[in-house]
Every structure is written in C-alpha cells, then in structure tokens.
Write an enzyme that holds these catalytic residues in place. Structure first.
Site, short mmCIF file in Angstrom:
data_model
loop_
_atom_site.label_atom_id
_atom_site.label_comp_id
_atom_site.label_asym_id
_atom_site.label_seq_id
_atom_site.Cartn_x
_atom_site.Cartn_y
_atom_site.Cartn_z
CB SER A 106 100.32 -20.53 -82.10
OG SER A 106 99.06 -20.92 -81.62
CG ASP A 250 95.36 -21.69 -83.87
OD1 ASP A 250 94.93 -22.82 -84.18
OD2 ASP A 250 96.19 -21.52 -82.95
CG ASP A 252 99.20 -24.21 -84.12
OD1 ASP A 252 98.34 -23.31 -83.98
OD2 ASP A 252 99.79 -24.74 -83.15
CG ASP A 254 97.08 -25.10 -80.90
OD1 ASP A 254 96.63 -24.07 -81.45
OD2 ASP A 254 98.13 -25.10 -80.23
#
Length: 462
Positions: A106, A250, A252, A254
C-alpha cells in the site's frame, strides 16, 4: 522486527533474516497457509485464486513465489500481473475464483511488500479467518499436491481495462457531462500501477492529462503516502499548468487525494465527503466511515436526510457496518471510497469518476467545492509507552474520567464533544497510543491532542 503478521495479511521489508523480514521463505510459508486455508473450507476438486501486484521493485519476485506456491498446492492461478487492489477485488467474483491475493504494501516505502488476502467475494478476509491462516502458517500444516494435480497459471492482463469499463458504466457516472467540462488534470501515480490506470480512465472521460511520476518502475520519487508534505511537486505543477485539479493515488490505488486548482490539498478526509455529497444528492441513504474519520461526513449525511454510523478502524469493519446499515456509500478518511454499486472495496477509480461528475454538474472550481463543505481540522499524534505499562487500564481510566461525555469504546476510546472529538487507540504492533483529534481550527485540534497526551502521561505515572 520488520515482519508484521496480522489478521489481514503479512507485510515486511525485503531481505534480511527469516521471520524478521519478508524473505522468500516467509512469503512461501504465508502463501501456503492461505492456500491451505482455502482448501480446508472447500469441497471443490479444483480451486482458483486471482493474483495481482503493484509496481514496487520486489513485486515480480514476490509474485513468482506466491504463484508457484499456490500451483504447488494444486490451486489454479489467474495472474493479472501489474494491477491495483480494487482491480483484483473486482476480478475475483468475475472469475468465479475462491479468493485473491494482492501483492502490495500500500502506502509503505519501496523496501516493503505484503500479501493482502481476499475471500471469494473479492473482499478482505475477516479477523477470525485471518487468525486461522496465521495458525496454519505457524504450524506449517501444509499438504502439497502430487505432480498430476499441480495447479495451472493463466495470465490475464485485461482486467485494468475491464475495471475502467465497469466504472464508466456506473449509473451515476455521467461520461458526456465530464467530457463537456473539458477538464485538465495533473496525475501523480508515484511510479506504480496508478500511473497506468488513472491516466487511461481520465482519457476515456475526455480529460486532458498531465502525467507526473506515471512510469510503473516501482522506484517511488517521494514517500508514497499521499500526505501534504510528500506532494509539493504536484501542487506546484497544478498551478504552473493552470490545471483544474490534481489527482494523487498510492501505489495500489485504493487511496485517493485531490489537489485544488490553487495547488492546495483538498484534504484526504474530504475525498469521501465530496463523493458522498454527490451520491446522497441523487438518492437519500446511509453512510459509514471509521471512528477516526472526519465529522464532516456525518454533517453531509444528515443534511441530505440520511443516517451516519462509525465503525472500528479497518476496511473490513467499515464494510461489515455498511452491509448491516445498507449504506449507499462509505469508506475511510484516508481517501478510501467504498461504493457498493461497484463493489465493497476502496476504489480510487470509482472515487475519481463520481467526483468529476459532481464537479461538472456543480460547475464550480475544486477550491470552491471544498469551501462549500463544513470546515474541520485534524491532528494525528502518538504517545510512546514502555512495554510494561497496561494500555487497556490507562484507557479505562480515561473512560471513567469522561463518563459524562458521549463515549464509544468499540475501538479504543472515542470521546465526542460538542464541536470536537478525540480518538485514542492502542497500536497492534507498537507500545504506543495513537491520538487523533478534530476541531473547528487547527490550533484547537492540536491543543486537544496535547491536552490528552498530558493526561495520558499523568495516568501512566500513577
């Protein structure tokens, strides 16, 4: 120790010693535990798991280890390759898979990676399930497949396009209206998969895109957590290019943050507020965020005639309460939009499409839109404690001291005052208490945090 095992997955830094870091052996052991857990709960002869990764430097190595381990257990793998967390989440049910693994740490820096685990719905596993997987991992209770029963790997790199199409087809997303607005947007993809999928989505929406750090090399040009202190480059570029706004995700994809047309932070907390304002304006309903998220969502929800509730911190807790209350939108104050019309997971693509439709409809600048919302300011601090201190006892003392106020204890202690609140949470990984406050000015939020730091220290000394 930089290997953190939790109910939602395992994360750690690459290299070093086994069990202290995310080494190849730790990766294989944990992937095997997840695959073994899936097999325990299924009567199917052949299981299927979707795997996708962000662009971080260790991604391909971790991907090969995870995919080969699942194949060794006799599980078929749909490998999406470079992907995003929400893309993997939508792929799991579309593939009728039994689970999914997202390889991403993340917002953590580039030396980190992680395995995030999904169930057959493409949603994060719950606490009870996570504990069982950790138990299997510790016992190394694995039974690998014989040679004729090994799994097969199918490569499928089409899901980012499928994800974009799904977003464009959402009933509330007005593609024509967005195209007519002729937006110009700067995108910071932090050199990960967001640098691929976000410009692609925006171009489908007729947006002029200025790309910043959109090469998916995994070599992050700044700290990848989308906070103000890390985003000076995009803030400057939005002003220089006279763009309508900036979009930051970010690694990833999300978490979603916006930059106003004046080069200022829209505020991660207000990403959800703006999207909820738009959705609730179309249909009255309920909303959910976690206890550490801004009160502004509650205010907007009540304005539209809906009901707001707060869950414990953590996406799985937000989703659980959203289902229970039939919330039509929810998420977390860190820029995570969960829109059930799409799926039960934080999704930056959904957030962007809803926000741009809202902006086009309102015919306001991003700064004007932000100024139209209730203004709150947050302070996020922590207090380090010695390991021998009983943190639960300290928090119990706070509850007693403030028993005359509105108190919530489902996740640490949250005290709601008339125009402010404080949330005290024990960390699961460090001997610290996190102290989040919100008030009508930054000074009041900081002062409230400092007041509770002093009180906690005083209680600890007793």
């Amino acid at each position: 120790m930089t290997l953190i095992k939790s109910i939602s997955g395992i994360r750690g830094t690459i290299g070093g010693k086994t069990s202290d870091n995310l080494t190849p052996l730790d990766t294989v052991r944990f992937a095997a535990a997840y695959g073994s857990w899936l097999k325990l709960h299924s009567s199917k002869e052949k299981l299927k798991v979707v795997v996708g990764r962000d662009a971080r430097l260790s991604g391909e190595m971790i991907e090969k280890l995870v995919v080969s381990t699942l194949v060794g257990l006799g599980i078929d793998v749909i490998n999406l390759g470079l992907s995003t967390t929400p893309t993997v989440e939508i792929a799991v049910p579309l593939e009728k898979a039994d689970g999914g693994i997202i390889l991403t740490a993340s917002h953590n820096p580039k030396q980190w990676n992680a395995l995030k685990l999904l169930n057959h719905k493409g949603e994060f596993i719950n606490g009870e399930e996570g504990l069982k997987i950790l138990e299997i991992s510790e016992l190394e209770d694995f039974n690998f497949a014989e040679v004729d029963d090994l799994g097969k790997v199918t490569l499928n790199d089409s899901y980012m396009d499928i994800h974009i199409d799904q977003v464009l087809n959402l009933p509330l997303v007005n593609v024509d209206q967005i195209k007519a607005a002729n937006f110009k947007v700067v995108v910071d993809g932090v050199n990960s998969s967001g640098g691929v999928i976000i410009p692609k989505l925006l171009k489908e929406l007729g947006v002029t895109v200025i790309e910043l750090y959109c090469e998916p090399t995994g070599d992050f040009p700044h700290n990848p957590e989308p906070l103000k202190e890390h985003l000076t480059d995009i803030c400057k570029l939005v002003v220089e290019k006279q763009a309508d706004m900036g979009i930051v995700v970010d690694p990833d994809v999300d978490r979603l943050a916006f930059i106003t047309n004046e080069g200022e932070m829209f505020g991660e907390e207000y990403t959800l507020v703006a999207c909820a304002d738009f959705v609730l304006g179309k249909s009255i309903g309920n909303t959910v965020s976690n206890l550490s998220s801004s009160r502004a969502l509650r205010d907007i929800t009540l304005k539209h005639g809906g009901h707001y509730q707060a869950s414990a911190v953590g996406e799985v807790n937000v989703v659980s309460l959203m289902k229970k209350t039939q919330a039509i939108i929810g998420g977390e104050g860190n820029g995570g939009i969960i829109y059930p019309e799409s799926h039960y997971g934080r999704d930056s693509l959904v957030g962007i499409a809803l926000f741009l439709t809202h902006l086009a409809e309102k015919q306001l600048t991003v700064k004007e839109l932000r100024d139209s919302y209730p203004s709150y300011f947050m302070s996020k601090k922590k207090i380090e404690l010695t390991p021998e201190l009983d943190v639960d006892k300290i928090l119990d003392s706070v509850v007693k001291a403030y028993s005359h106020e509105e108190i919530t204890t489902i996740d640490g202690v949250k005290i709601d005052f008339d125009t402010s609140w404080v949330h005290l949470r024990k960390s699961n990984t460090e001997p610290i208490i996190r102290i989040y406050t919100e008030a009508t000015t930054q000074q009041k939020a900081d002062d409230l945090a400092d007041k509770f730091i002093a009180e906690l220290k005083a209680i600890a000394l007793v």
